[in-house]
Enzyme design. Structure first.
Site, PDB file in Angstrom:
ATOM      1  N   ASP A 253      35.100  52.700  18.426  1.00  9.80           N
ATOM      2  CA  ASP A 253      35.718  51.563  19.104  1.00  9.80           C
ATOM      3  C   ASP A 253      35.501  51.749  20.602  1.00  9.80           C
ATOM      4  OD1 ASP A 253      37.340  49.519  20.027  1.00  9.80           O
ATOM      5  OD2 ASP A 253      39.076  50.056  18.798  1.00  9.80           O
TER       6      ASP A 253
ATOM      7  N   ASP B 232      35.704  43.894  23.448  1.00 12.87           N
ATOM      8  CA  ASP B 232      36.375  44.923  22.650  1.00 12.87           C
ATOM      9  C   ASP B 232      35.827  44.780  21.240  1.00 12.87           C
ATOM     10  OD1 ASP B 232      38.093  46.624  21.347  1.00 12.87           O
ATOM     11  OD2 ASP B 232      39.939  45.595  21.930  1.00 12.87           O
TER      12      ASP B 232
ATOM     13  N   HIS C  87      44.479  40.973  19.037  1.00 10.03           N
ATOM     14  CA  HIS C  87      45.251  40.663  20.244  1.00 10.03           C
ATOM     15  C   HIS C  87      44.458  39.755  21.177  1.00 10.03           C
ATOM     16  CE1 HIS C  87      42.689  43.832  22.089  1.00 10.03           C
ATOM     17  NE2 HIS C  87      42.835  44.413  20.911  1.00 10.03           N
TER      18      HIS C  87
ATOM     19  N   HIS D 142      45.405  44.042  26.156  1.00  9.92           N
ATOM     20  CA  HIS D 142      46.387  43.421  25.242  1.00  9.92           C
ATOM     21  C   HIS D 142      47.193  42.414  26.060  1.00  9.92           C
ATOM     22  CE1 HIS D 142      46.192  46.237  21.613  1.00  9.92           C
ATOM     23  NE2 HIS D 142      45.282  46.687  22.459  1.00  9.92           N
TER      24      HIS D 142
ATOM     25  N   GLU E 277      40.534  42.162  14.966  1.00  8.26           N
ATOM     26  CA  GLU E 277      40.245  43.465  14.354  1.00  8.26           C
ATOM     27  C   GLU E 277      41.148  43.662  13.152  1.00  8.26           C
ATOM     28  OE1 GLU E 277      41.361  46.930  16.756  1.00  8.26           O
ATOM     29  OE2 GLU E 277      42.550  45.629  18.056  1.00  8.26           O
TER      30      GLU E 277
ATOM     31  N   GLU F  58      35.819  45.123  14.313  1.00 10.63           N
ATOM     32  CA  GLU F  58      36.435  44.299  15.352  1.00 10.63           C
ATOM     33  C   GLU F  58      35.373  43.546  16.151  1.00 10.63           C
ATOM     34  OE1 GLU F  58      39.491  45.004  19.110  1.00 10.63           O
ATOM     35  OE2 GLU F  58      38.230  46.676  18.443  1.00 10.63           O
TER      36      GLU F  58
END
Length: 365
Positions: free
Chosen positions: A137, A148, A217, A225, A251, A346
């Site tokens: 990640d 992300d 998120h 976030h 994700e 994700e």
């Protein structure tokens, strides 16, 4: 110009006319489909061109780096070497420059029952094994616009059904996302797909479970976030909807364990609180360390290795002081029960006025 192997050419130098490749376009659901043909919505979309091009460039860096890393990640690789190689490649390809472009957060390489937020600290001798399940990640950003994006590596084919479940669940979350989509409905759809899979490990059959206290998120500039959570089980976030112009990290995490994580083990990940005002600090070393954090990371997440790399030492007390004073938040590893296996996929998506774009989509996933 073409990319070298290993990659060293900045992605910006490879883009014709400076335009980064677009992600995968998906139409909105039926009641929002009108947006595609609305001249007004298409005109609004064009106003975002420069910002979106920066995010697409960060996404292209992510794709090229992960493609290179897949070629060198093999059983026996030292995890610290793996992370520093990945991070150095990101820095080269994105032309890392202070807070303007670079790595968006520490390289998560959580193994097996550890779901998230593990990266090696100094002196860690962990080596990747054939039977490990690793979530890779990592994030890239240009001017705080974050990509992300994560995937799971497992060498042993026995884990394939677990990875298939999570990939399908994440793609379901992406498909269900859109302007006006209810976050709770997305969670219900994800759970239904995830839990339709089973994986047999050493003679025991496990139904794949969603990790119910982990979610996707919303993302904002320099804020990984940003306030909205996208659940991966039913029953959460009732009434909250997605809106036009928002970025989301979609994700999902599937587990052979309890499907619930707790904080455990030594911490490596930290992040300055986004809305912290001026906090009087007594320790001179804490003030100095905060200066280093402000200059190098701002409100982007960092890890102890990143402080080591900047030449910081003996910062443990100062870092604890910043955490105790609420200036910095520690994010320890999140773990399901020992002996279980967790997988993650994700993507980062953007809700354009007319359509949604899966920015980080690649040929790989």
């Amino acid at each position: 110009m073409v990319q070298t192997d290993p990659p060293t050419v900045p992605v910006a130098d490879l883009l014709p006319g400076g335009l980064a490749p677009e992600g995968e376009w998906q139409s909105y659901k039926d009641d929002q489909r009108w947006r595609e043909t609305s001249e007004e919505k298409r005109a609004q979309a064009r106003l975002q061109d420069q910002m979106i091009n920066e995010v697409r460039q960060a996404a292209e860096v992510h794709r090229q780096v992960r493609q290179y890393m897949r070629g060198i990640i093999k059983p026996g690789i030292d995890m610290t070497y793996m992370c520093t190689t990945l991070e150095d490649t990101v820095r080269k390809l994105i032309q890392a420059n202070g807070l303007e472009a670079g790595i968006a957060f520490p390289t998560g390489c959580s193994l097996n029952h550890i779901a998230a937020h593990w990266t090696p600290n100094a002196g860690d001798k962990t080596v990747l094994q054939y039977d490990d399940v690793m979530k890779l990640d990592f994030g890239t950003h240009i001017n705080g616009h974050i990509v992300d994006c994560a995937f799971t590596i497992a060498f042993n084919p026995k884990y394939d059904p677990l990875l298939d479940a999570v990939k399908a669940a994440t793609n379901t979350g992406i498909r269900e996302a859109g302007v006006d989509a209810r976050l709770g409905d997305i969670g219900a759809a994800v759970q239904e797909v995830m839990e339709s899979y089973e994986v047999e490990l050493d003679g025991k059959t496990h139904q794949v479970k969603c990790v119910r206290n982990l979610n996707g998120h919303s993302i904002d500039a320099y804020q990984i976030h940003a306030g909205k959570s996208v659940p991966i089980v039913k029953g959460g976030e009732q009434g909250v909807r997605m809106e036009e112009g928002e970025f989301f990290a979609i994700e999902t995490f599937g587990s052979t364990g309890k499907g619930y994580v707790n904080e455990d083990m030594e911490c490596s990940h930290y992040m300055k609180n986004y809305d912290v005002g001026h906090v009087p600090l007594r320790l001179p070393k804490a003030k100095q360390l905060l200066g280093v954090i402000d200059r190098n990371f701002g409100t982007l997440a960092f890890c102890k290795r990143y402080l080591d790399r900047l030449g910081e030492s003996k910062y443990q007390m100062a870092l604890k002081s910043l955490c105790d004073n609420g200036v910095v938040t520690p994010f320890p590893p999140l773990c399901d029960q020992r002996g279980s296996y967790v997988a993650q996929f994700e993507h980062t998506i953007y809700l354009h006025p007319h359509k949604k774009e899966v920015l980080s989509r690649g040929d790989d996933y």
